[in-house]
Motif scaffolding. Structure first.
Motif, PDB file in Angstrom:
ATOM      1  N   GLN A  60       0.725  -1.087   0.059  1.00 47.38           N
ATOM      2  CA  GLN A  60       0.039   0.266   0.025  1.00 47.38           C
ATOM      3  C   GLN A  60       1.038   1.151   0.153  1.00 47.38           C
ATOM      4  O   GLN A  60       0.461   2.154  -0.719  1.00 47.38           O
ATOM      5  CB  GLN A  60      -0.916  -0.038   1.216  1.00 47.38           C
ATOM      6  CG  GLN A  60      -2.217  -0.805   1.132  1.00 47.38           C
ATOM      7  CD  GLN A  60      -3.101  -0.531  -0.342  1.00 47.38           C
ATOM      8  OE1 GLN A  60      -2.929  -1.174  -1.210  1.00 47.38           O
ATOM      9  NE2 GLN A  60      -3.716   0.601  -0.202  1.00 47.38           N
ATOM     10  N   ILE A  72      -7.269  -3.582   2.355  1.00 50.29           N
ATOM     11  CA  ILE A  72      -6.770  -2.015   1.871  1.00 50.29           C
ATOM     12  C   ILE A  72      -6.959  -1.251   3.214  1.00 50.29           C
ATOM     13  O   ILE A  72      -6.099  -0.574   3.514  1.00 50.29           O
ATOM     14  CB  ILE A  72      -7.358  -1.748   0.768  1.00 50.29           C
ATOM     15  CG1 ILE A  72      -6.718  -2.615  -0.626  1.00 50.29           C
ATOM     16  CG2 ILE A  72      -6.960  -0.438   0.331  1.00 50.29           C
ATOM     17  CD1 ILE A  72      -7.368  -2.422  -1.882  1.00 50.29           C
ATOM     18  N   ASN A 108      -4.165   0.552   5.154  1.00 50.60           N
ATOM     19  CA  ASN A 108      -4.037   2.068   5.432  1.00 50.60           C
ATOM     20  C   ASN A 108      -4.035   2.583   6.804  1.00 50.60           C
ATOM     21  O   ASN A 108      -3.337   3.598   7.138  1.00 50.60           O
ATOM     22  CB  ASN A 108      -5.174   2.556   4.415  1.00 50.60           C
ATOM     23  CG  ASN A 108      -4.940   2.558   3.022  1.00 50.60           C
ATOM     24  OD1 ASN A 108      -3.669   2.339   2.660  1.00 50.60           O
ATOM     25  ND2 ASN A 108      -5.782   2.706   2.157  1.00 50.60           N
TER      26      ASN A 108
END
Length: 148
Positions: free
Chosen positions: A83, A128, A132
């Motif tokens: 990421q 994800i 994050n």
């Protein structure tokens, strides 16, 4: 070049079993000290085998101890790195202020809550959002905190 024998292959299997039973172990020797196995590779999933000659010395406590993170922690850290790489065009976080990083952490937390509330959960989206959140928390710790 040394020819690989059944003895070598049997030792690889033996070392694999020992390494799996002891995740922090980095080296393993056979009983007669003629072979040594080294845990290798980025994922620490490879076994390198060496035939040994005469022992020179055992140099103890030459390095700071470093525990091996759990498999789930390693895998998640790889996802975090992916990421970070995907968002590399945004620049670094050293100059970002706390409020900016905290706001984006909260945005991702809200998106995670939304993704988790769906009946048909998108596992990729959930990962994800989690990575994050972890990355923003890491950035805040890097800028504002200190190592434990």
């Amino acid at each position: 070049m040394t020819q690989i024998t059944k003895r070598h292959l049997d030792f690889v299997q033996e070392a694999k079993e020992v390494f799996e039973a002891a995740p922090l172990l980095e080296t393993y020797r056979n009983d007669d000290d003629t072979l040594i196995a080294l845990r290798m590779g980025m994922d620490r999933d490879c076994v390198e085998v060496w035939e040994l000659g005469n022992k020179i010395a055992n140099f103890v406590q030459q390095m700071d101890p470093y525990p091996m993170p759990r498999k789930v922690v390693r895998e998640f850290s790889y996802d975090m790195e992916k990421q970070l790489e995907a968002n590399e065009n945004k620049g670094g976080w050293k100059e970002a202020d706390f409020e900016y990083l905290q706001r984006h952490l909260r945005i991702n937390a809200n998106k995670l809550n939304h993704a988790l509330s769906k009946a048909d959960k998108d596992k990729h989206e959930i990962t994800i959002r989690c990575t994050n959140i972890a990355n923003y928390a890491m950035m805040i710790a890097d800028n504002e905190g200190e190592h434990l």
